[in-house]
Design an enzyme around this catalytic site. Structure first.
Site, PDB file in Angstrom:
ATOM      1  N   GLY A 198      12.908   6.358  11.769  1.00 18.36           N
ATOM      2  CA  GLY A 198      11.901   5.973  10.807  1.00 18.36           C
ATOM      3  C   GLY A 198      11.240   4.824  11.272  1.00 18.36           C
ATOM      4  N   ILE A 217       8.360   0.046   7.264  1.00 14.01           N
ATOM      5  CA  ILE A 217       9.298  -0.505   6.834  1.00 14.01           C
ATOM      6  C   ILE A 217      10.553  -0.451   7.452  1.00 14.01           C
ATOM      7  CG2 ILE A 217      10.675  -0.036   4.820  1.00 14.01           C
ATOM      8  CD1 ILE A 217       9.243   0.958   2.942  1.00 14.01           C
ATOM      9  N   ALA A 240      14.392   4.866   6.308  1.00 16.32           N
ATOM     10  CA  ALA A 240      12.842   4.567   6.686  1.00 16.32           C
ATOM     11  C   ALA A 240      12.289   5.516   6.420  1.00 16.32           C
ATOM     12  CB  ALA A 240      12.160   3.255   6.753  1.00 16.32           C
ATOM     13  N   VAL A 241      12.097   6.918   5.651  1.00 12.01           N
ATOM     14  CA  VAL A 241      11.619   7.955   6.701  1.00 12.01           C
ATOM     15  C   VAL A 241      10.247   8.330   5.483  1.00 12.01           C
ATOM     16  CG1 VAL A 241      13.489   9.037   8.333  1.00 12.01           C
ATOM     17  CG2 VAL A 241      13.704   9.433   5.723  1.00 12.01           C
ATOM     18  N   ALA A 253       0.349  -1.579  -2.021  1.00  5.07           N
ATOM     19  CA  ALA A 253       0.021  -2.542  -2.584  1.00  5.07           C
ATOM     20  C   ALA A 253      -1.127  -2.423  -3.477  1.00  5.07           C
ATOM     21  CB  ALA A 253       0.725  -3.610  -2.850  1.00  5.07           C
ATOM     22  N   HIS A 285     -14.002 -22.995  16.078  1.00  7.47           N
ATOM     23  CA  HIS A 285     -13.504 -22.407  17.385  1.00  7.47           C
ATOM     24  C   HIS A 285     -12.500 -24.551  17.638  1.00  7.47           C
ATOM     25  CE1 HIS A 285     -12.546 -23.562  21.405  1.00  7.47           C
ATOM     26  NE2 HIS A 285     -12.774 -24.229  21.611  1.00  7.47           N
TER      27      HIS A 285
END
Length: 465
Positions: A180, A184, A269-270, A319, A444
């Site tokens: 994934g 995450i 992390a799917v 969040a 700048h």
């Protein structure tokens, strides 16, 4: 069994729930919050915050290796993974404790335990000491979400990890497979790769970071590959053969063929699933669709007095979206006039190296929606501050409606873009046009000047490129 009567009971004390509780209290409501694990929820304890602490350690380690470029010398840069993790846990603990203080300060009653809806305006809380019966005019469900587990790819904490295991690793991975490539997955890939793990990322979609603009995904991928990652797109992990104490043989399907590759650690992390179980939602008539509570734009569930916010109420799973919904719902309950949240005005940030940040429509989505568009780009290599920082890899991209000058979307990859994106978010909130942005004076030397140049470029007016 005590009976406690409140104006508002919040279930879940993550960034949606605790913020809703504070705002409710500020508006004079009598508020209770129920939390079964940690104040601050996943975000503070196991998500947003501790991962940023880890990634900061990785960033410093990366810079130590580049010391010579800056005229500095570092002898034998090394790391202590235990100490890196300990710092991360300390940061999480400090913030979690801070939430407890905020609850006290705002006179919010905290119940540590598991909550269940028990009929209209009733919540039962099972605590260590027994059961508490709460009654409330309004109930906010903010129970969040957890890692999705795919059959055969379930985490075991030893060979196969979820984000929780990856935050408190039992060892430093040597050969790591990350399944994934959303925020995450890519953040953990970035962390462990920087510390020296031979990292492979598998993504089932046709590109990594699939929710981002295609050009940004492609740029990020080039940087990850340059850093030594192996990226496999349009690929799927079919099965894992686990050999305790040895590693994992991963069967990966790429282009119709299955290859077997060896790893010592896998991070899954799917995606996520909503924490909808054991809350009594169905019993009171709250609709649940694929682990998410169905709500309208005001987070109302359709059941009188019951609201749902944050991850449990669906995408985007962020969040800051949860917190904003918490404030909106508390104000609604207190009788204020509120504006619903526009998902297109919520920025997404990924803290890999290089960072990625975006808001609004991608170029492809803008075309799909039928807009006639103007696109501007500006590379980090054309910016003085980026060169001085030693961060010349990156780009800023803007997408405008050619007819009205509306900023439809902004997309960035490079150093500190997660901090910069907010400029465009404010621009969209204020319904700014290209003209307003062109007339704004940017200080700048800053990285933010590239945001100005990317706008100018959309209209053929870029100065430094």
């Amino acid at each position: 069994m005590a009976t406690n009567s409140f104006d508002m009971v919040v279930i879940g004390a993550g960034p949606g729930g605790y913020v809703a509780a504070i705002r409710g209290a500020q508006l004079g409501l009598k508020v209770a919050i129920v939390e079964r694990e940690h104040l601050g929820g996943i975000c503070l304890n196991w998500g947003c915050i501790p991962t940023k602490a880890l990634l900061r350690s990785a960033e410093v380690f990366h810079l130590m290796h580049r010391a010579k470029e800056f005229g500095l010398s570092v002898e034998k840069a090394s790391f202590d993974l235990g100490a890196v993790v300990q710092r991360s846990r300390g940061v999480a603990k400090q913030l979690s404790g801070g939430i407890g203080h905020l609850m006290k300060k705002n006179k919010v009653t905290v119940f540590m335990g598991a909550a269940t809806l028990a009929g209209q305006g009733k919540v039962v809380v099972k605590t260590d000491k027994g059961t508490e019966d709460l009654s409330a005019k309004a109930i906010i469900v903010a129970t969040g979400a957890r890692a999705r587990e795919l059959p055969g790819l379930e985490a075991d904490g030893d060979l196969v990890w979820t984000y929780k295991h990856a935050l408190q690793p039992v060892r430093m991975p040597k050969k790591l497979l990350v399944i994934g490539s959303g925020a995450i997955g890519i953040e953990f890939a970035s962390f462990y790769n920087t510390l020296g793990a031979d990292t492979t990322v598998v993504e089932v979609m046709d590109r990594i970071l699939p929710v981002e603009d295609a050009e940004i995904s492609s740029f990020a991928k080039k940087q990850f590959v340059k850093q030594g990652m192996t990226i496999l797109e349009k690929a799927g992990v079919k099965k894992l053969d686990r050999k305790p104490g040895v590693g994992v043989s991963a069967h990966i399907e790429i282009g119709g063929k299955v290859e077997v590759r060896e790893f010592d650690t896998v991070i899954s992390a799917v995606g996520i699933v909503g924490n909808v179980e054991n809350l009594g939602l169905e019993a009171v008539g709250v609709k649940v669709d694929r682990t998410h509570v169905v709500t309208d734009e005001y987070c109302r569930t359709g059941v009188e007095g019951v609201f749902a916010i944050g991850d449990i109420a669906g995408a985007p799973w962020l969040a800051h979206k949860a917190s904003h919904e918490g404030v909106m719902v508390a104000e609604l309950i207190a009788g204020h006039k509120v504006h619903p949240i526009k998902p297109g005005s919520i920025a997404g940030c990924t803290y890999c190296h290089p960072q990625v940040a975006s808001v609004g429509l991608t170029e492809a989505k803008a075309k799909e929606a039928g807009y006639d568009i103007k696109v501007g780009r500006f590379p980090f290599i054309g910016n003085g501050k980026a060169i001085a920082l030693g961060e010349p890899e990156g780009m800023v991209k803007t997408v405008f409606d050619a007819k009205t000058g509306e900023l439809l979307g902004a997309h960035m990859v490079g150093a500190e873009v997660t901090e910069m994106i907010q400029g465009y978010v404010i621009g969209r909130q204020l319904e700014t046009t290209e003209e307003d942005l062109m007339h704004t004076v940017f200080p700048h030397p800053t990285l933010s000047e590239m945001m100005h140049e990317a706008v100018l470029d959309a209209y053929g007016r870029a100065i430094h490129f």
